[in-house]
Design a protein around this motif. Structure first.
Motif, short mmCIF file in Angstrom:
data_model
loop_
_atom_site.label_atom_id
_atom_site.label_comp_id
_atom_site.label_asym_id
_atom_site.label_seq_id
_atom_site.Cartn_x
_atom_site.Cartn_y
_atom_site.Cartn_z
N UNK A 1 40.70 -9.40 12.70
CA UNK A 1 39.81 -10.22 13.52
C UNK A 1 38.43 -9.64 13.64
N UNK A 2 37.53 -10.45 14.18
CA UNK A 2 36.14 -10.03 14.35
C UNK A 2 35.98 -8.99 15.46
N UNK A 3 36.74 -9.16 16.54
CA UNK A 3 36.64 -8.25 17.68
C UNK A 3 37.41 -6.97 17.46
N UNK A 4 37.13 -5.99 18.29
CA UNK A 4 37.85 -4.72 18.24
C UNK A 4 39.23 -4.90 18.84
N UNK A 5 40.26 -4.39 18.18
CA UNK A 5 41.63 -4.44 18.68
C UNK A 5 41.91 -3.08 19.32
N UNK A 6 41.49 -2.96 20.58
CA UNK A 6 41.70 -1.72 21.32
C UNK A 6 43.04 -1.79 22.06
N UNK B 1 40.72 0.18 13.92
CA UNK B 1 40.52 -0.16 12.52
C UNK B 1 40.81 -1.63 12.25
N UNK B 2 40.23 -2.12 11.17
CA UNK B 2 40.58 -3.48 10.73
C UNK B 2 41.89 -3.41 9.95
N UNK B 3 42.34 -4.56 9.45
CA UNK B 3 43.65 -4.61 8.79
C UNK B 3 43.72 -3.83 7.49
N UNK B 4 42.57 -3.45 6.93
CA UNK B 4 42.56 -2.64 5.70
C UNK B 4 42.55 -1.15 6.01
#
Length: 132
Positions: free
Chosen positions: A79-84, A106-109
């Motif tokens: 996603x665009x937002x931070x996944x905290x 981190x992003x999904x990668x």
């Protein structure tokens, strides 16, 4: 600099997430005081929102393996937002980590979008030493 095997473990954990309701997959990994890495993924439940967060799974795996101190953590989500980490997971991380604990979002990668200290995410926190 974020630990590459730590982030790789969080990315791999995300691929195992069980999220049939939200379709929002999250993976997390923590490194303990011995350098061992423990991962977890979010697990949803039909009795929504009774599922568990990825960070909670990683902490539980660490405790099961005998770890008692988190020295670094990573959270992976899309996603665009931070996944905290959510508020509850921030407190779970605090139980085993110091305010200076590095948490890499981190992003999904696995690309680090931003790194925080636990103090930045959970200022003036209450920890085990408050009960000593």
């Amino acid at each position: 600099m974020a630990d590459k095997p730590l982030i790789a473990a969080a990315v791999a954990a995300r691929s195992k997430a069980y999220a049939p309701y939200s379709r929002f997959l999250v993976g997390a990994a923590v490194k303990d005081e011995t350098g061992a890495i423990h991962a977890g993924c979010n697990v949803e439940n039909a009795a929504y929102p009774q599922g568990t967060c990825a960070e909670a799974g990683a902490v539980a795996a660490m405790v099961l393996a005998g770890g008692r101190k988190i020295v670094e953590a990573a959270v992976v989500g899309a996603g665009e937002g931070l996944v905290t980490p959510c508020g509850g997971c921030r407190q779970k991380l605090r139980e085993f980590g110091s305010p200076g604990l590095a948490i890499h979002v981190c992003d999904e990668t696995g690309m680090v979008k931003k790194s925080f200290t636990l103090e930045e995410l959970l200022p003036s926190s209450f920890g085990p030493e408050n009960l000593a």
